[in-house]
Design an enzyme around this catalytic site. Structure first.
Site, short mmCIF file in Angstrom:
data_model
loop_
_atom_site.label_atom_id
_atom_site.label_comp_id
_atom_site.label_asym_id
_atom_site.label_seq_id
_atom_site.Cartn_x
_atom_site.Cartn_y
_atom_site.Cartn_z
N SER A 36 0.83 -1.22 0.00
CA SER A 36 0.00 0.00 0.00
C SER A 36 0.86 1.26 0.00
O SER A 36 0.56 2.23 -0.71
CB SER A 36 -0.97 0.01 1.18
OG SER A 36 -0.31 -0.25 2.40
N HIS B 59 -2.03 -8.88 1.84
CA HIS B 59 -1.72 -7.62 2.56
C HIS B 59 -2.89 -7.35 3.53
O HIS B 59 -3.22 -8.20 4.34
CB HIS B 59 -1.50 -6.53 1.50
CG HIS B 59 -0.93 -5.24 2.02
ND1 HIS B 59 -0.33 -5.10 3.24
CD2 HIS B 59 -0.87 -3.99 1.44
CE1 HIS B 59 0.08 -3.85 3.40
NE2 HIS B 59 -0.25 -3.15 2.33
N HIS C 10 5.50 -12.93 7.09
CA HIS C 10 5.75 -11.54 6.70
C HIS C 10 6.92 -11.49 5.73
O HIS C 10 7.83 -12.31 5.80
CB HIS C 10 6.05 -10.66 7.92
CG HIS C 10 5.82 -9.21 7.64
ND1 HIS C 10 6.80 -8.39 7.15
CD2 HIS C 10 4.70 -8.44 7.75
CE1 HIS C 10 6.30 -7.19 6.97
NE2 HIS C 10 5.03 -7.18 7.32
N ARG D 264 2.99 -5.12 16.54
CA ARG D 264 1.60 -4.65 16.42
C ARG D 264 0.64 -5.75 16.90
O ARG D 264 -0.42 -5.46 17.45
CB ARG D 264 1.29 -4.27 14.96
CG ARG D 264 2.18 -3.15 14.44
CD ARG D 264 2.00 -2.92 12.95
NE ARG D 264 2.33 -4.10 12.17
CZ ARG D 264 2.16 -4.21 10.85
NH1 ARG D 264 1.66 -3.19 10.15
NH2 ARG D 264 2.50 -5.32 10.21
N ASP E 69 -2.41 -8.62 11.45
CA ASP E 69 -3.77 -9.02 11.10
C ASP E 69 -4.26 -10.24 11.89
O ASP E 69 -5.45 -10.53 11.89
CB ASP E 69 -3.85 -9.33 9.60
CG ASP E 69 -3.46 -8.11 8.77
OD1 ASP E 69 -3.96 -7.02 9.08
OD2 ASP E 69 -2.64 -8.26 7.84
N1 CMX Z 1 0.75 -19.84 5.37
C1 CMX Z 1 1.11 -20.73 4.41
N2 CMX Z 1 2.16 -20.55 3.60
C2 CMX Z 1 2.90 -19.44 3.79
C3 CMX Z 1 2.62 -18.50 4.79
C4 CMX Z 1 1.48 -18.72 5.59
N3 CMX Z 1 1.08 -17.87 6.52
N4 CMX Z 1 3.54 -17.51 4.74
C5 CMX Z 1 4.38 -17.82 3.72
N5 CMX Z 1 3.99 -18.97 3.15
C6 CMX Z 1 4.57 -19.65 1.99
C7 CMX Z 1 4.50 -18.73 0.78
O1 CMX Z 1 3.21 -18.79 0.19
C8 CMX Z 1 5.62 -19.31 -0.08
O2 CMX Z 1 5.15 -20.50 -0.65
P1 CMX Z 1 5.62 -20.95 -2.14
O3 CMX Z 1 7.11 -21.05 -2.09
O4 CMX Z 1 4.91 -22.23 -2.33
O5 CMX Z 1 5.17 -19.85 -3.07
C9 CMX Z 1 6.68 -19.68 0.97
O6 CMX Z 1 5.96 -19.86 2.21
C10 CMX Z 1 7.75 -18.64 1.18
O7 CMX Z 1 7.13 -17.41 1.49
P2 CMX Z 1 7.86 -16.30 2.41
O8 CMX Z 1 9.12 -15.90 1.69
O9 CMX Z 1 7.98 -16.81 3.79
O10 CMX Z 1 6.80 -15.13 2.43
P3 CMX Z 1 6.58 -13.96 1.38
O11 CMX Z 1 7.53 -12.87 1.72
O12 CMX Z 1 6.58 -14.45 -0.01
O13 CMX Z 1 5.09 -13.52 1.72
C11 CMX Z 1 3.28 -13.01 3.14
C12 CMX Z 1 4.77 -12.84 2.90
C13 CMX Z 1 2.84 -12.08 4.27
C14 CMX Z 1 2.52 -12.63 1.87
C15 CMX Z 1 3.02 -14.49 3.51
O14 CMX Z 1 3.67 -14.80 4.71
C16 CMX Z 1 1.55 -14.84 3.60
O15 CMX Z 1 0.95 -15.15 2.58
N6 CMX Z 1 0.94 -14.77 4.84
C17 CMX Z 1 -0.47 -14.98 5.00
C18 CMX Z 1 -1.25 -13.75 4.58
C19 CMX Z 1 -1.06 -12.62 5.57
O16 CMX Z 1 -1.20 -12.78 6.77
N7 CMX Z 1 -0.77 -11.41 5.06
C20 CMX Z 1 -0.72 -10.20 5.89
C21 CMX Z 1 0.68 -9.61 6.01
C22 CMX Z 1 0.66 -8.33 6.84
C23 CMX Z 1 -0.02 -7.21 6.10
O17 CMX Z 1 0.50 -6.75 5.06
O18 CMX Z 1 -1.11 -6.79 6.50
#
Ligand code: CMX
Length: 440
Positions: free
Chosen positions: A241, A271, A318, A327, A377
């Site tokens: 964002s 996000h 994250h 947070r 979140d």
């Molecule tokens: N559940 C399941 N799988 C997850 C995960 C979770 N909570 N967090 C990461 N992973 C997976 C990714 O999807 C990725 O899988 P692939 O290799 O199969 O594509 C792998 O683990 C590596 O990811 P990462 O490097 O640890 O995480 P990213 O930096 O790519 O993504 C985030 C970060 C937040 C998008 C991810 O942790 C996620 O999807 N979390 C759940 C959604 C969430 O809570 N988002 C809110 C974030 C805070 C905000 O912005 O508000």
């Protein structure tokens, strides 16, 4: 007269001169190198932005102009008999780089109160949307409809000197922040409260007035809203964002257009939308397990099932953080301090605590999730649900109202500093292969 604008210009204009001199002297020095994986995988770890409002440390979490969240909860001015900071204070801190006095915060509250005029056509626009439109889509459209009010866009059309861009962006940013709670509250009341609306109360601070317009008058909701709108305000510059707002602003799109871009990014489930997803996920678990309060073993099995189905566990992980998000901890503290200590029963908050105990080792055991800890979140929805704000599809709008504080403070600085159009380079796969000597 806007004294903050004068104070800001006294501070910001010399800072902009300093930055220019710094770039002139050191601009050719290298910051580091990056890899093909980084280029393919979201540019993580590539430092390509300067953001002053806050800085995220992977282990410690966010600091706003050097202050951690516990420090801010103590040091920022509060409402009379209030225990949580007023979000006006964090905006002042991010913009000015120094803690505000009580008077600074009162002035800002009054300024925003005066500026909170939303033209009728914005409400009319929202009225024309299908009722099943997602609240974040409505919010983004509401902000776009407000764009008719942009001082920057009008002035640019007339022709203005580059040096004065920031002054118009400042006006737009302040007006936008002032108006957002009204637009957001209109969406809430339209969608969930039979289209019956509540007029703003100019005597209230920004967060309490927002709670009032949503229809919540209790001290508890005011207190939660003040904390909520403070802690969601900023998370340095690279999150979707903030980055989207900054990027679109670099084309000199006005603050309304830029912020709408940021909101559209916030509306993604990876996000900001994760806050609605968390509650959705917990409720599905309760339904599937046919219990209001599942055991740790049941939760563990449900997490494993979520992963096996190729879904994410919302609220966990994250892109930068590698520890529990402060947070999250602030909201956990809020729960313990104001809800649990009172002996109130909050099943969803209890489930959030149980998930926190169970999820990290399971997520870690996948070997690929870089951060198995909860983010902001994971907790927010459970607190809102406890106080009766049960329409979880709406939660990301609350995040969006808060996020305006950080991204607008940054956008004002962007224009003071005269930052140019943002335009990173890109490459093709064959270009990458050539670079590393792969011929096949
Ligand atoms: N559940 C399941 N799988 C997850 C995960 C979770 N909570 N967090 C990461 N992973 C997976 C990714 O999807 C990725 O899988 P692939 O290799 O199969 O594509 C792998 O683990 C590596 O990811 P990462 O490097 O640890 O995480 P990213 O930096 O790519 O993504 C985030 C970060 C937040 C998008 C991810 O942790 C996620 O999807 N979390 C759940 C959604 C969430 O809570 N988002 C809110 C974030 C805070 C905000 O912005 O508000």
């Amino acid at each position: 007269m806007d004294t903050l604008k004068d104070k800001f210009s006294e501070k910001a204009l010399p800072a902009a001169t300093d930055v220019k001199a710094f770039i002139k002297e050191h601009g050719e020095k290298k910051l580091g190198e990056y890899t093909i994986a980084q280029t393919y995988q979201g540019m993580k770890g590539i430092v390509g932005l300067v953001t002053e409002t806050s800085k995220l440390d992977p282990d410690e979490g966010i600091r706003f102009r050097g202050y951690s969240i516990p420090e801010l909860r103590e040091k920022l001015p509060k409402a009379p008999k209030g225990f949580e900071p007023l979000p006006e204070g964090i905006f002042y801190l991010m913009l000015m780089g120094e803690l505000p006095s009580k008077e600074d915060v009162m002035n800002l509250s009054n300024t925003w109160g005066r500026r909170a005029i939303v033209p009728k056509h914005v409400f009319d626009t929202l009225d024309h949307l299908p009722v099943n439109t997602h609240p974040m889509t409505m919010f983004s459209i509401g902000v776009m409809a407000l764009q008719t009010e942009s001082e920057f866009a009008k002035a640019y059309q007339k022709g203005i000197n580059k040096k004065s861009y920031w002054e118009y962006v400042y006006e737009d940013a302040m007006n936008l922040i002032a108006r957002l709670p009204r637009v957001a509250a209109y969406i809430y009341r339209k969608k969930y409260k039979n289209d019956v609306h509540i007029e703003p109360d100019p005597k209230l601070d920004w967060a309490a007035n927002f709670a009032h317009m949503l229809g919540y008058e209790s001290i508890d909701v005011r207190r939660l809203m003040r904390l909520y709108l403070t802690i969601h305000a900023d998370h340095e510059g690279g999150n979707v964002s903030a980055h989207a707002t900054h990027l679109v602003g670099s084309a000199l799109s006005d603050p309304y257009l830029s912020f709408a871009a940021g909101l559209n990014g916030l509306a993604g489930p990876l996000h900001g939308l994760a806050n609605q997803e968390v509650i959705h996920w917990i409720m599905e678990m309760q339904e599937e397990l046919k219990t209001k309060l599942p055991t740790k073993t049941q939760i563990a099995d449900y997490i494993k099932k979520t992963l096996e189905e190729g879904k994410v566990v919302p609220g966990y992980g994250h892109a930068v953080l590698r520890k529990t998000d402060p947070r999250f901890t602030a909201q956990q503290d809020f729960y313990n301090r104001y809800i649990k200590k009172d002996g109130q029963i909050a099943e969803l908050c209890e489930i959030v605590q149980l998930v926190y105990e169970v999820a990290p080792p399971i997520l870690e055991s996948t070997g690929k999730i870089k951060n198995p800890w909860p983010n902001v979140d994971a907790h927010s929805g459970a607190l809102l649900m406890h106080y009766g704000i049960t329409e979880f599809e709406y939660y990301t709008v609350l995040f969006g109202v808060s996020r305006a504080l950080g991204v607008m403070a940054s956008l004002i600085w962007d224009r003071v500093l005269g930052l140019p159009l943002e335009r990173p380079g890109s490459i093709t796969i064959s270009g990458l292969k050539k670079k590393v000597g792969v011929t096949a």
